[in-house]
Design a protein around this motif. Sequence first.
Motif, short mmCIF file in Angstrom:
data_model
loop_
_atom_site.label_atom_id
_atom_site.label_comp_id
_atom_site.label_asym_id
_atom_site.label_seq_id
_atom_site.Cartn_x
_atom_site.Cartn_y
_atom_site.Cartn_z
N LYS A 164 0.61 -1.18 0.21
CA LYS A 164 0.05 -0.05 -0.13
C LYS A 164 0.82 1.35 0.09
O LYS A 164 0.39 2.29 -0.78
N ALA A 165 1.94 1.14 0.61
CA ALA A 165 2.87 2.49 0.70
C ALA A 165 3.69 2.42 -0.56
O ALA A 165 4.19 3.65 -0.91
N SER A 166 3.51 1.55 -1.32
CA SER A 166 4.61 1.51 -2.63
C SER A 166 3.74 1.25 -3.94
O SER A 166 4.46 1.26 -5.00
N TRP A 167 2.46 1.55 -3.73
CA TRP A 167 1.80 1.05 -5.13
C TRP A 167 2.21 1.91 -6.37
O TRP A 167 2.25 1.30 -7.54
N TYR A 168 2.62 3.18 -6.05
CA TYR A 168 3.05 4.12 -7.03
C TYR A 168 3.99 3.72 -7.64
O TYR A 168 4.47 3.94 -8.82
N THR A 169 5.08 3.04 -6.97
CA THR A 169 6.31 2.22 -7.53
C THR A 169 6.09 1.72 -8.86
O THR A 169 6.71 1.77 -9.89
N PHE A 170 5.08 0.82 -8.97
CA PHE A 170 4.71 -0.03 -10.15
C PHE A 170 3.34 0.00 -10.66
O PHE A 170 3.06 -0.84 -11.60
N SER A 171 2.69 1.09 -10.25
CA SER A 171 1.51 1.60 -10.82
C SER A 171 1.57 1.69 -12.66
O SER A 171 0.65 1.68 -13.21
N ARG A 172 2.87 2.26 -12.92
CA ARG A 172 2.86 2.55 -14.46
C ARG A 172 3.41 1.25 -15.02
O ARG A 172 3.40 1.38 -16.24
#
Length: 553
Positions: A164-172
């Motif tokens: 949940k804290a890292s979702w933006y890391t792999f969202s792309r």
Amino acid sequence: MLQANDSRDWPHGQYQHRGVAYGLNGAVSSAHPLATQSGLMCLRNGGNAIDALVTMAAVLSVVEPNSSGIGGVGYMIVAGPKMPIPQVLDFVGPSPKSAFRDQFKDPGDKDHGIKSAIVPGAIAGWDLALKRYGTITLDQALRPAIDLAESGFPVSQYLSRIIKASWYTFSRYETTSSIFTPNGKLPDVGDILVQRNLGRTLRVVAAEGARAFYEGSVADEIVSFAHNNGGLLSHDDLKSYEPVWQSPVHATFRDSTIYCPPPPCSGLRYLVSLNILAGVEDLQLKAEPDYLHYLIEAFKIAGEDTRLELHTPNGWQKFFEPSYASEVLRAVKQNAAAHWSGNRIGAEPHFELRMDDTFGAVRRESTTHLVAMDRAGYLAACTQTIGGGPAKGFGSGVVYGNTGILMNNFAHWFDWDPESPNTVGPDKKVEMCLAPSIIVGRNGAIGAIGTPGSWRILQTTPQMILNHLALQQNIQAAIEAPRFCFGDSGQICMEGRFSSETIQDLRRRGHVVEALPSWTPVVGGGHGIVRCARSGCLQGGADPRRDGIALAY
């Protein structure tokens, strides 16, 4: 002597909440209960410590996907009854042969994303370890991991928070987000995480052997995805890669010898620290502020002195000459903090922790540590990783195509400064802070202890070693005891179980101190095993700061 300020009513005394895992036949410790269970089952089924370690390493690549995997690298250190000294297995691949500086148009390109990978060495390393010291095949070692990848496993609170804290890391990256946030949903505690593509890849490796990863169908898929998406890994990079066995470097503290991987592994830094501290008279009897001041200053000096020597053949040997430690100790000021210029050449003071942001530092690292020991006396420890970085997590953040492989971002650990010996370049070994240890006592005692934690590994590992050797704490207490760490800024981040009087005393000496929560994974996730010289009893410990658990029988 070091004291925790709230330990008197703890269930096991000293500093520990958990009991030690005691056994006579085998012991294992890792960062996830399912991995530890797989290692213990391997031992009970007749496997040895190396078999158990590789089995756990593979399971961790599934159940702790943020911290390690088959797209990663690592170091293993092995000791055994017929081995004069431990042996180190280096399965850290080099940078791609096309990783010239001009490939990274933005310095951030080497830190995260498709260009940030070095050659993944995990599969080749596990295979080589089994072939030299194991009793089972790679196929057998991978079976528990395959089952967990294909059937899934329950997401722990720790992993749920990490995702949940890292979702933006792999969202792309659709190949990544489709696994860890299926249908756009962030996993809650107890949800089942399935990784079918990873299971399929592991099945191919199990059936066809490790070379399938580097020359066969898996290699084809890795290279195709890299080529089509701007990556650097090539068939030549994978095909030419081989892990290597090495002799360790060592230091002596009192009547024990501590071994770790040789340079460019940065474990040399904590060996130099221990060499310095061995010269402090009655270190274990010092008042807490004095004890901690000596440790902080020794860690700083070791970092400053070794920074340029890790890439100089044998240049580091001078740090173990008898005169070195005595000269250093004469320069330590009892009431003043020394200068610290950072962990890396050209370092910037980005590592400033706040009480409300300690989890932010943890989600950015991607490393794990594990240990196994058997009745015959084989002891194996491994620190493996998919990378990490100052602002991201989950290695590179990129799962390569349909392989299910989350690739590392270890190009991040190269320096951008062109004058640094560790500057980014093609087909080059990177300076590495992973640093598993084995400790051998003159009386026949033997043990291993280590932790993840980025550059903090080089401060938290010697703290746990000193807790055990100097302060005579059992392995679980040595791991649970309060720890401190510092980054490029030199700010000393201390767990809240250190007394307020100690923190104020250190501030008076000029240390910039930030009080952290009483328990925080930012100071690592230690795992260790020791064997009692008197009885032969095996004793395992694991860090409650993360999901770790130790088991023995």
